[in-house]
Every structure is written in structure tokens, then in C-alpha cells.
Motif scaffolding. Structure first.
Motif, PDB file in Angstrom:
ATOM      1  N   ALA A 165     -49.433 -98.436  33.417  1.00 20.46           N
ATOM      2  CA  ALA A 165     -49.444 -98.719  32.151  1.00 20.46           C
ATOM      3  C   ALA A 165     -50.275-100.259  31.832  1.00 20.46           C
ATOM      4  N   HIS A 166     -50.808-100.706  32.942  1.00 21.36           N
ATOM      5  CA  HIS A 166     -51.081-102.298  32.881  1.00 21.36           C
ATOM      6  C   HIS A 166     -52.736-102.035  32.406  1.00 21.36           C
ATOM      7  N   ALA A 167     -53.399-100.955  32.289  1.00 24.85           N
ATOM      8  CA  ALA A 167     -54.673-101.052  31.937  1.00 24.85           C
ATOM      9  C   ALA A 167     -55.035 -99.577  31.568  1.00 24.85           C
ATOM     10  N   TRP A 224     -49.720 -98.912  23.896  1.00 23.71           N
ATOM     11  CA  TRP A 224     -49.297 -97.922  23.213  1.00 23.71           C
ATOM     12  C   TRP A 224     -50.498 -97.152  22.474  1.00 23.71           C
ATOM     13  N   HIS A 225     -51.597 -97.747  22.970  1.00 27.83           N
ATOM     14  CA  HIS A 225     -52.904 -97.245  22.253  1.00 27.83           C
ATOM     15  C   HIS A 225     -53.479 -96.140  23.272  1.00 27.83           C
ATOM     16  N   TYR A 226     -53.379 -96.263  24.547  1.00 28.65           N
ATOM     17  CA  TYR A 226     -53.712 -95.357  25.453  1.00 28.65           C
ATOM     18  C   TYR A 226     -52.700 -94.586  26.432  1.00 28.65           C
ATOM     19  N   LEU A 227     -51.502 -94.816  26.152  1.00 26.22           N
ATOM     20  CA  LEU A 227     -50.367 -94.044  26.949  1.00 26.22           C
ATOM     21  C   LEU A 227     -50.286 -92.574  26.304  1.00 26.22           C
ATOM     22  N   PRO A 228     -50.392 -92.449  25.122  1.00 23.20           N
ATOM     23  CA  PRO A 228     -50.509 -91.276  24.460  1.00 23.20           C
ATOM     24  C   PRO A 228     -51.544 -90.169  24.777  1.00 23.20           C
ATOM     25  N   VAL A 229     -52.718 -90.792  25.114  1.00 21.65           N
ATOM     26  CA  VAL A 229     -53.845 -90.020  25.633  1.00 21.65           C
ATOM     27  C   VAL A 229     -53.671 -89.367  27.097  1.00 21.65           C
ATOM     28  N   GLY A 230     -53.180 -90.206  27.816  1.00 27.09           N
ATOM     29  CA  GLY A 230     -52.630 -89.926  29.262  1.00 27.09           C
ATOM     30  C   GLY A 230     -51.819 -88.964  29.144  1.00 27.09           C
ATOM     31  N   VAL A 231     -50.746 -88.997  28.502  1.00 31.47           N
ATOM     32  CA  VAL A 231     -49.602 -88.058  28.377  1.00 31.47           C
ATOM     33  C   VAL A 231     -50.031 -86.703  28.010  1.00 31.47           C
ATOM     34  N   GLY A 232     -51.038 -86.760  26.873  1.00 31.61           N
ATOM     35  CA  GLY A 232     -51.408 -85.419  26.464  1.00 31.61           C
ATOM     36  C   GLY A 232     -52.458 -85.017  27.478  1.00 31.61           C
ATOM     37  N   LEU A 233     -53.261 -85.632  28.140  1.00 35.83           N
ATOM     38  CA  LEU A 233     -54.026 -84.844  28.949  1.00 35.83           C
ATOM     39  C   LEU A 233     -53.429 -84.394  30.103  1.00 35.83           C
ATOM     40  N   MET A 234     -52.693 -85.141  30.656  1.00 35.89           N
ATOM     41  CA  MET A 234     -51.954 -84.781  32.005  1.00 35.89           C
ATOM     42  C   MET A 234     -50.951 -83.569  31.777  1.00 35.89           C
ATOM     43  N   GLY A 235     -50.162 -84.025  30.823  1.00 35.93           N
ATOM     44  CA  GLY A 235     -49.059 -82.856  30.373  1.00 35.93           C
ATOM     45  C   GLY A 235     -49.779 -81.531  30.035  1.00 35.93           C
ATOM     46  N   GLY A 236     -50.947 -81.609  29.112  1.00 35.50           N
ATOM     47  CA  GLY A 236     -51.744 -80.547  28.975  1.00 35.50           C
ATOM     48  C   GLY A 236     -52.313 -79.704  29.788  1.00 35.50           C
ATOM     49  N   GLY A 295     -53.432 -85.449  22.659  1.00 38.07           N
ATOM     50  CA  GLY A 295     -54.175 -86.604  23.437  1.00 38.07           C
ATOM     51  C   GLY A 295     -55.585 -86.992  22.904  1.00 38.07           C
ATOM     52  N   TRP A 296     -56.266 -85.782  22.758  1.00 35.81           N
ATOM     53  CA  TRP A 296     -57.869 -86.214  22.347  1.00 35.81           C
ATOM     54  C   TRP A 296     -57.650 -86.802  20.902  1.00 35.81           C
ATOM     55  N   THR A 297     -56.787 -86.300  19.998  1.00 35.10           N
ATOM     56  CA  THR A 297     -56.825 -86.930  18.696  1.00 35.10           C
ATOM     57  C   THR A 297     -56.309 -88.449  18.808  1.00 35.10           C
ATOM     58  N   SER A 298     -55.398 -88.533  19.470  1.00 36.79           N
ATOM     59  CA  SER A 298     -55.023 -89.971  19.839  1.00 36.79           C
ATOM     60  C   SER A 298     -56.126 -90.989  20.108  1.00 36.79           C
ATOM     61  N   ALA A 299     -56.905 -90.431  21.185  1.00 36.40           N
ATOM     62  CA  ALA A 299     -57.984 -91.351  21.803  1.00 36.40           C
ATOM     63  C   ALA A 299     -59.116 -91.286  20.847  1.00 36.40           C
ATOM     64  N   LEU A 300     -59.595 -90.217  19.886  1.00 31.39           N
ATOM     65  CA  LEU A 300     -60.324 -90.470  18.807  1.00 31.39           C
ATOM     66  C   LEU A 300     -60.143 -91.406  17.580  1.00 31.39           C
TER      67      LEU A 300
END
Length: 409
Positions: free
Chosen positions: A17-19, A97-109, A134-139
Motif C-alpha cells: 500500500a506504500h506506492a 485510497w486512490h489506487y487500492l480499489p484498482v488493485g482489489v478490482g483487478l486482482m479479485g476480478g 477496478g477499471w472505473t476507479s482507475a479512470l
């Protein structure tokens, strides 16, 4: 007098979560092996019948293409762009909080989709919706950065345009799974290659490769004309449009100038002096781009003259394994070394992955013109796993540990 050895740093998932690059590259590292492991097992089962794979709700080849285009490679792409977008634009770094949802979405997906391929009936649907989230959060996050920027960073806008087309392709595949015509899945797969991945890869190469060379090779003159990037974008869209309407006999209209432009770029970008291995692999990998368009051109002109569709998916795999795969290893190794406080050099395990991927690309190209195509495909898939597994283990450990130089990030 004896000296005590420096203890190895304690590995912990908390470091992810550090970067953004830590989290997303770790997700990509897991995805790149899991997706290809499933594909290698499916190919081996289909060719030799040593075991039985569960029935799939979608054709296995389409699912393989979808996973690689929308979950595996985008994991790395988002890790890079979520890191560099703020720096390109002179904005503050992103928060967790900007990038954690992206990682969860793509890995979990991807995990859910592969569980679906293993027999969990709801897995495919659950995984697709997680990937879309995850994609929507990133965009949304990257789009906010573009909106907040005072000037215009055209490379950022070019990458974002590719991501928007990728989001559209993801939606098309979801629509197919929910009952839309197979043509929607076909369009999704074509968008993934020529609408999403290739424009983003080319844009990053156009901005970063001359920059890297200029910082390393004395007397190097960076070459980054924006009209070149605009012309490539237009021609890629022309190629994409022709593929979508099955205009294979006319792909040469886009591929002749694309061969010329990409060959010209390789010539202009390539340093004339000595360069370190970490830089050389970028340009060696980029050589696969004119090779790709030469293969597409050959296929298109033969089809125009005779109606025979030679080479099969060989041009596409020259692109995906040769170009995308080579630059995946090259760029991720560079970012990992630099952002973990390590020397900017190619470790032996990275050289092993890079060199073996060149062989895998050739094997996969041969597979479409050799007898017993599926056996060759299985060999290529196993080669991919052998090439990347040691490299993935190394970079995965780095992301789970503090920086070697003690700095944050």
C-alpha cells in the motif's frame, strides 16, 4: 574479528500500500502467472488429453485473450500510470485510497474469473464486475488528474484515450457474457490490442525511451515529435476499424505506413553509442513492432491476392509476446530497480526472462504455420511460465519489503 550478516528485511503485505507501482505490479505479477498457468493447462489437456478441464461459458481462446488484454497487462499499465501521471503534470502523488480499489478490482476480478474457469458458476460474472469496478476507479482517478492539470500533457491524454477504449472493450465483453452476440466479444478482443494496449505502449515508449537514453548515452539527442504519435494513433484506428469489419485484404493500407513509421522510430531512438543492458532491452523489445507490421502486411497482401489467410494469429503474437512481453520485462524491471533504491541494471533473472521470451515469441509465431499447432502453442505457454516465474518471484519479494536505500515509497 567477525561481522554479522545484515538480516534480510521482513516481508509484509502492508508494504504493497506504500506506492501505486508496488500494489499494481504485485497484482500484475500474480496475474501474469495465474492466467498463463490456466491457459497452459487448457492447451495441454486439449492436445494430449491427460486430464479434463471444466466446461467454460465462453470459448477458451477468447477468455485467454480477455485475461491478457484487460487484467494481466493493464495491472502493470495502471501501476505505471498511477505513478507517473502526477509527475508528468506537476501534481501531488496519489494517496492510498486512490489506487487500492484498482488493485482489489483487478486482482479479485481475475481470481474470480479463474475460479469460474475451474467450475464456480458465478465466478465469471463476479470477476467481470470486479474488473469493471477496478477499471472505473482507475479512470476516475486519472481523469481527475487530467482535469486538475493547468497545461496539457499530450502523452497523458494519449494514454488516457487508450484506457477509455479499453474500458469500452471491457464493457463489450461483459455484454457478450450477459447474452449479446459473439460479435461483441470479437470487438472487445480487437479493441484490447489496437485500441488499448498498443496506443498506450507506443505513447509511453515515445515519451520515456528517448528520455532514458538521453540520461545515459553521451551526445544522445532525444526524438519525440508529437505529429509522429498522432499519425500512429490514426493508423492504429484505421487498422482497428478494418479488423472490426473483417477487411483483412485491406489492412495493408494501415500497415504499410505503420511499418515505415515504427521502423523509422526504432532507427531514430536507437542510441549510436554504448548503452547499458537496462536501456538496450527497451530498444531490442521495440524492434518487434516493425516485425509485427511486416507480418500483418504479408498476411494482408497474400489474402488480397489469393484469398488465403496465411500466418493465422502469428502477427498478433509477435505483438503480444515479442513487443508487449519484452517491454513488460524491460520497463517493470527498470521501475522496480529505481523505485526500490537498487542500481539501474538488469539482474540475471531479468535477462533470463527477457532472452527466453524472445524464443517463446518465435515459437508462438511458428505455431501458426507448423503442423500440430496446438502442441506448439502449449510449448510456448509453458515457455512463458518458465521465463517469467523466477522474475516474478524476485520482483514480488521486492514489493513486499522496504526500499533498499531506506527511503519511503
Amino acid at each position: 574479528m567477525t561481522t554479522e550478516a545484515t538480516p534480510s528485511p521482513r516481508l509484509s503485505p502492508a508494504w504493497l500500500a506504500h506506492a501505486p507501482h508496488r500494489l499494481m505490479f504485485f497484482v500484475g505479477a500474480g496475474n501474469v502467472l495465474l492466467a498463463m498457468l490456466w491457459w497452459a493447462l487448457w492447451l495441454a489437456a486439449t492436445r494430449w488429453g491427460a486430464w479434463t478441464m471444466p466446461e467454460l461459458a465462453v470459448p477458451a481462446g477468447w477468455l485467454h485473450a480477455f485475461l491478457m488484454q484487460y487484467l494481466v497487462l493493464p495491472s502493470f499499465i495502471f501501476g505505471f500510470l498511477l505513478t507517473v501521471f502526477p509527475r508528468w503534470m506537476g501534481l501531488p502523488d496519489l494517496l492510498r485510497w486512490h489506487y487500492l480499489p484498482v488493485g482489489v478490482g483487478l486482482m479479485g476480478g481475475q481470481l474470480a474469473i479463474l475460479l469460474g474457469a475451474a467450475g464456480w458458476q458465478a465466478g465469471l460474472t463476479v470477476g467481470l464486475w470486479m474488473a469493471l469496478a477496478g477499471w472505473t476507479s482507475a479512470l476516475f482517478t486519472l481523469g481527475r488528474l487530467l482535469a486538475d492539470e493547468k497545461g496539457k500533457t499530450w502523452h497523458a491524454r494519449s494514454c488516457y484515450a487508450g484506457l477509455v477504449l479499453g474500458w469500452l472493450g471491457l464493457v463489450l465483453f461483459i455484454a457478450f457474457v450477459l447474452g449479446a452476440a459473439p460479435g461483441w466479444a470479437f470487438a472487445s478482443i480487437k479493441l484490447g490490442g489496437f485500441g488499448l494496449l498498443l496506443p498506450v505502449y507506443v505513447t509511453v515508449a515515445h515519451r520515456m525511451f528517448p528520455f532514458f537514453a538521453g540520461n545515459t548515452v553521451p551526445g544522445y539527442r532525444p526524438w519525440r515529435p508529437l505529429p509522429w504519435l498522432g499519425a500512429v494513433w490514426g493508423l492504429l484506428l484505421l487498422h482497428l476499424g478494418l479488423e472490426l469489419v473483417h477487411g483483412y485484404a485491406w489492412l495493408w493500407l494501415a500497415d504499410v505506413p505503420l511499418l515505415a513509421l515504427t521502423g523509422w522510430a526504432v532507427w531514430r531512438w536507437w542510441p549510436r553509442g554504448r548503452m547499458p543492458g537496462l536501456l538496450a532491452v527497451l530498444f531490442i523489445g521495440t524492434l518487434w513492432l516493425p516485425v509485427t507490421f511486416a507480418l500483418y502486411l504479408l498476411q494482408s497482401t497474400v489474402y488480397l491476392a489469393s484469398g488465403e489467410f496465411i500466418l493465422g494469429r502469428a502477427p498478433m503474437h509477435a505483438l503480444f509476446i515479442g513487443f508487449f512481453g519484452s517491454l513488460l520485462v524491460a520497463m517493470v524491471t527498470r521501475v522496480t530497480q529505481g523505485h526500490s533504491g537498487r542500481p539501474l541494471m538488469m539482474p540475471k533473472v531479468a535477462w533470463f526472462a527477457f532472452v527466453l521470451l524472445q524464443i517463446v515469441a518465435v515459437v508462438r509465431i511458428i505455431a501458426d504455420i507448423a503442423p500440430d499447432t496446438m502442441a506448439w502453442q502449449a510449448v510456448a505457454a509453458i515457455g512463458w511460465l518458465l521465463a517469467l516465474a523466477p522474475w516474478v518471484v524476485r520482483i514480488g519479494r521486492i514489493y513486499l519489503a522496504p526500499r533498499a536505500d531506506g527511503r519511503p515509497g
